[in-house]
Design a protein around this motif. Sequence first.
Motif, PDB file in Angstrom:
ATOM      1  N   GLY A 308       0.788  -1.220   0.000  1.00  0.00           N
ATOM      2  CA  GLY A 308       0.000   0.000   0.000  1.00  0.00           C
ATOM      3  C   GLY A 308       0.817   1.265   0.000  1.00  0.00           C
ATOM      4  O   GLY A 308       0.388   2.287  -0.537  1.00  0.00           O
ATOM      5  N   ASN A 309       2.017   1.229   0.597  1.00  0.00           N
ATOM      6  CA  ASN A 309       2.866   2.415   0.629  1.00  0.00           C
ATOM      7  C   ASN A 309       3.780   2.505  -0.582  1.00  0.00           C
ATOM      8  O   ASN A 309       4.032   3.595  -1.102  1.00  0.00           O
ATOM      9  N   ALA A 310       4.294   1.366  -1.034  1.00  0.00           N
ATOM     10  CA  ALA A 310       5.293   1.388  -2.099  1.00  0.00           C
ATOM     11  C   ALA A 310       4.682   1.463  -3.489  1.00  0.00           C
ATOM     12  O   ALA A 310       5.232   2.108  -4.375  1.00  0.00           O
ATOM     13  N   ILE A 311       3.558   0.790  -3.700  1.00  0.00           N
ATOM     14  CA  ILE A 311       3.006   0.682  -5.054  1.00  0.00           C
ATOM     15  C   ILE A 311       1.727   1.490  -5.127  1.00  0.00           C
ATOM     16  O   ILE A 311       0.639   1.011  -4.812  1.00  0.00           O
ATOM     17  N   ARG A 312       1.862   2.715  -5.563  1.00  0.00           N
ATOM     18  CA  ARG A 312       0.745   3.667  -5.536  1.00  0.00           C
ATOM     19  C   ARG A 312      -0.022   3.610  -6.857  1.00  0.00           C
ATOM     20  O   ARG A 312       0.004   4.542  -7.656  1.00  0.00           O
ATOM     21  N   ALA A 313      -0.708   2.491  -7.068  1.00  0.00           N
ATOM     22  CA  ALA A 313      -1.496   2.303  -8.282  1.00  0.00           C
ATOM     23  C   ALA A 313      -2.909   1.921  -7.878  1.00  0.00           C
ATOM     24  O   ALA A 313      -3.178   0.779  -7.517  1.00  0.00           O
ATOM     25  N   THR A 314      -3.816   2.886  -7.922  1.00  0.00           N
ATOM     26  CA  THR A 314      -5.167   2.663  -7.422  1.00  0.00           C
ATOM     27  C   THR A 314      -5.965   1.724  -8.315  1.00  0.00           C
ATOM     28  O   THR A 314      -6.745   0.905  -7.839  1.00  0.00           O
ATOM     29  N   GLY A 315      -5.771   1.819  -9.622  1.00  0.00           N
ATOM     30  CA  GLY A 315      -6.635   1.086 -10.535  1.00  0.00           C
ATOM     31  C   GLY A 315      -6.122  -0.255 -10.986  1.00  0.00           C
ATOM     32  O   GLY A 315      -6.786  -0.941 -11.760  1.00  0.00           O
ATOM     33  N   GLY A 316      -4.945  -0.662 -10.530  1.00  0.00           N
ATOM     34  CA  GLY A 316      -4.353  -1.902 -11.020  1.00  0.00           C
ATOM     35  C   GLY A 316      -4.325  -2.999  -9.973  1.00  0.00           C
ATOM     36  O   GLY A 316      -4.566  -2.775  -8.786  1.00  0.00           O
ATOM     37  N   GLY A 317      -4.034  -4.212 -10.428  1.00  0.00           N
ATOM     38  CA  GLY A 317      -3.765  -5.337  -9.558  1.00  0.00           C
ATOM     39  C   GLY A 317      -4.789  -5.563  -8.471  1.00  0.00           C
ATOM     40  O   GLY A 317      -5.999  -5.533  -8.692  1.00  0.00           O
ATOM     41  N   MET A 318      -4.300  -5.833  -7.249  1.00  0.00           N
ATOM     42  CA  MET A 318      -5.185  -6.147  -6.144  1.00  0.00           C
ATOM     43  C   MET A 318      -6.043  -4.965  -5.724  1.00  0.00           C
ATOM     44  O   MET A 318      -7.130  -5.154  -5.167  1.00  0.00           O
ATOM     45  N   SER A 319      -5.588  -3.747  -5.972  1.00  0.00           N
ATOM     46  CA  SER A 319      -6.421  -2.590  -5.658  1.00  0.00           C
ATOM     47  C   SER A 319      -7.707  -2.643  -6.482  1.00  0.00           C
ATOM     48  O   SER A 319      -8.802  -2.392  -5.971  1.00  0.00           O
ATOM     49  N   PHE A 320      -7.583  -2.997  -7.751  1.00  0.00           N
ATOM     50  CA  PHE A 320      -8.754  -3.163  -8.606  1.00  0.00           C
ATOM     51  C   PHE A 320      -9.632  -4.301  -8.103  1.00  0.00           C
ATOM     52  O   PHE A 320     -10.854  -4.140  -7.948  1.00  0.00           O
ATOM     53  N   ILE A 321      -9.056  -5.465  -7.843  1.00  0.00           N
ATOM     54  CA  ILE A 321      -9.853  -6.628  -7.456  1.00  0.00           C
ATOM     55  C   ILE A 321     -10.617  -6.358  -6.167  1.00  0.00           C
ATOM     56  O   ILE A 321     -11.818  -6.666  -6.053  1.00  0.00           O
ATOM     57  N   LEU A 322      -9.948  -5.754  -5.174  1.00  0.00           N
ATOM     58  CA  LEU A 322     -10.622  -5.492  -3.905  1.00  0.00           C
ATOM     59  C   LEU A 322     -11.654  -4.379  -4.007  1.00  0.00           C
ATOM     60  O   LEU A 322     -12.796  -4.532  -3.561  1.00  0.00           O
ATOM     61  N   HIS A 323     -11.275  -3.244  -4.583  1.00  0.00           N
ATOM     62  CA  HIS A 323     -12.237  -2.151  -4.705  1.00  0.00           C
ATOM     63  C   HIS A 323     -13.466  -2.568  -5.508  1.00  0.00           C
ATOM     64  O   HIS A 323     -14.606  -2.275  -5.117  1.00  0.00           O
ATOM     65  N   ALA A 324     -13.246  -3.244  -6.626  1.00  0.00           N
ATOM     66  CA  ALA A 324     -14.341  -3.573  -7.533  1.00  0.00           C
ATOM     67  C   ALA A 324     -15.274  -4.626  -6.973  1.00  0.00           C
ATOM     68  O   ALA A 324     -16.427  -4.740  -7.412  1.00  0.00           O
ATOM     69  N   SER A 325     -14.823  -5.393  -5.987  1.00  0.00           N
ATOM     70  CA  SER A 325     -15.668  -6.454  -5.434  1.00  0.00           C
ATOM     71  C   SER A 325     -16.438  -6.012  -4.197  1.00  0.00           C
ATOM     72  O   SER A 325     -17.111  -6.830  -3.557  1.00  0.00           O
ATOM     73  N   ILE A 326     -16.371  -4.731  -3.876  1.00  0.00           N
ATOM     74  CA  ILE A 326     -17.094  -4.180  -2.722  1.00  0.00           C
ATOM     75  C   ILE A 326     -18.212  -3.265  -3.218  1.00  0.00           C
ATOM     76  O   ILE A 326     -17.993  -2.403  -4.067  1.00  0.00           O
ATOM     77  N   GLY A 327     -19.419  -3.463  -2.687  1.00  0.00           N
ATOM     78  CA  GLY A 327     -20.553  -2.625  -3.064  1.00  0.00           C
ATOM     79  C   GLY A 327     -21.773  -2.993  -2.253  1.00  0.00           C
ATOM     80  O   GLY A 327     -21.698  -3.768  -1.293  1.00  0.00           O
ATOM     81  N   GLY A 328     -22.911  -2.444  -2.650  1.00  0.00           N
ATOM     82  CA  GLY A 328     -24.165  -2.755  -1.965  1.00  0.00           C
ATOM     83  C   GLY A 328     -24.106  -2.396  -0.498  1.00  0.00           C
ATOM     84  O   GLY A 328     -23.652  -1.319  -0.114  1.00  0.00           O
ATOM     85  N   THR A 329     -24.542  -3.323   0.365  1.00  0.00           N
ATOM     86  CA  THR A 329     -24.552  -3.076   1.812  1.00  0.00           C
ATOM     87  C   THR A 329     -23.245  -3.502   2.480  1.00  0.00           C
ATOM     88  O   THR A 329     -23.133  -3.476   3.713  1.00  0.00           O
ATOM     89  N   MET A 330     -22.261  -3.867   1.686  1.00  0.00           N
ATOM     90  CA  MET A 330     -20.991  -4.318   2.260  1.00  0.00           C
ATOM     91  C   MET A 330     -20.298  -3.181   3.000  1.00  0.00           C
ATOM     92  O   MET A 330     -20.346  -2.024   2.556  1.00  0.00           O
TER      93      MET A 330
END
Length: 535
Positions: A308-330
């Motif tokens: 999280g500190n070293a790789i500042r890429a919001t839209g790639g890799g695990m940042s994409f997988i985690l952000h995109a899989s959260i929604g609704g009432t989560m």
Amino acid sequence: MKISFKYIAYFLLFIFGLNMVLTSCTSDLEVTPKDDDEFLSDSFFKDPSSYKQGLAKLYAGLYVGGNDGDGIADIAGIGGDFSSYLRLLFAMQEFTTDEAIVSWGDDGLPALNFQTWSTNNQFLYGLYSRAFYHISIANEFLRQTTDEKLAERGVDASLKSEITTFRAEARFLRAFSYYNLMDLFGNVPIITEKDPVGFFYPEQKARAEVFAFIESELKDLDKSLAASRANEYGRIDKTAAKFLLAQIYLNAKVYSGTAKNDEAIAACNDVINSAYSFADVPYRYLFAADNNVNGAQNEFIFPVINDGNAIRATGGGMSFILHASIGGTMDAATQGMDGGWSGIRTRKEFVQLFPDENATGDVRGTFYTNGQTLDIANVGAFSNGYAVTKYTNVNSDGSAAQRNDIPDTDFPMFRLSDAYLMYAEATLRGASNGNIETALGYVNKIRKRANATSISTSDLTLDFILAERARELFWECHRRTDLIRFDKFTGSSKLWQWKGGIQNGTSTQSYRDIMPIPSTTIQANPTLKQNPGYN
């Protein structure tokens, strides 16, 4: 903080050369220096520390889409966030199958959900281009690290020895990209460091020829890669090459027309008997923020490292997988994140592979059901389809990760459990050197960790293995390849909701087992021939 190699990978601000061989594949993908902090190869490699930095660029390219993360993209025509290698590979391997569906309407995504893609799909273009960009970087690194170049620069013997290992890792990462190109697109050009720099039309090779090239490279690398687990965490060693050999051998009938199940067993044995070991930890530890230190790392043969500190890429890799899989009432905080993008869920047929929906009979069935429907009536509504909570940005002891906007969670590209399942499958496919009792033991070892019931030899069938691979390895970029190997990706032998663009699923054309060569690429290189079935 994880390892210094990760910091080298992210903060590296250069691109090799002016017009590398990637320009021969498509003219609008020229690689050029963009600012005064970037250097041409010959100048850059005057610094002895640059060799490790050059290698780090290759590893970083698996996560980020450009030298500054998501911003200035490596590839023209698609944003740095959309063109991350891992993000694109995830889209190809998961959205096209029963394991995932995405709600967004970006041009090209619905077609992946429905198996209705065309030659101008921007995500196909992105992955084809990303893989060849990666190959170009590897080729230039190999050009700049020959014995002649090192002698010219007066590199000492100790560093030269280290560079030998660097070169082997670069060749592996090049082979990995060729594997993905072969798997997805079939007939593709083979470009190496021996080809000229600059514009030329590379010759398209048959899929079987690409297979033979990858096989030859991986076998040869056994002489120069680091010993099993002797390298820094996150870097390639001999076992990774054996693992990729096992993968191509298991799929050899698809790629070359000739089954190689005996060879798959031999490669699996090399992996299983290596210094890696089955992670005797709760299954959830494998996908937690500290999975590099909590015991899960013992079975991670090829992780794509994140920080999280070293790789500042919001839209790639695990940042994409985690952000995109959260929604609704989560609650995003429960997943260790600052919010969700309401994108990815799973489909009903995948949920039904588990004994229940609440991870009671199998802890791997990590579904979020509150406010979610099992059936997907509206693809664009995140509440349609169960959400998945497999990956978290929370440490295994429940403590917080370094930050909540970009995760620390490493992505397990290759892990030992997969070798167990490959061994079992190759045995069932008739390998003469496989043992059914050994295969059963491997499968039950995996199921014991999952708190799932043990099976007997009568249960161990190919259909069971396909389902078990889904339960153990879902959202790890295997599903499309697995379904094709079992002849269940296209056609009507296996249906799932929205396959073919119909809610209850319908048969799709078998030519879609191979993706089309992107139209933009063929426009740039008219010698390329399109795959059958695509206009």
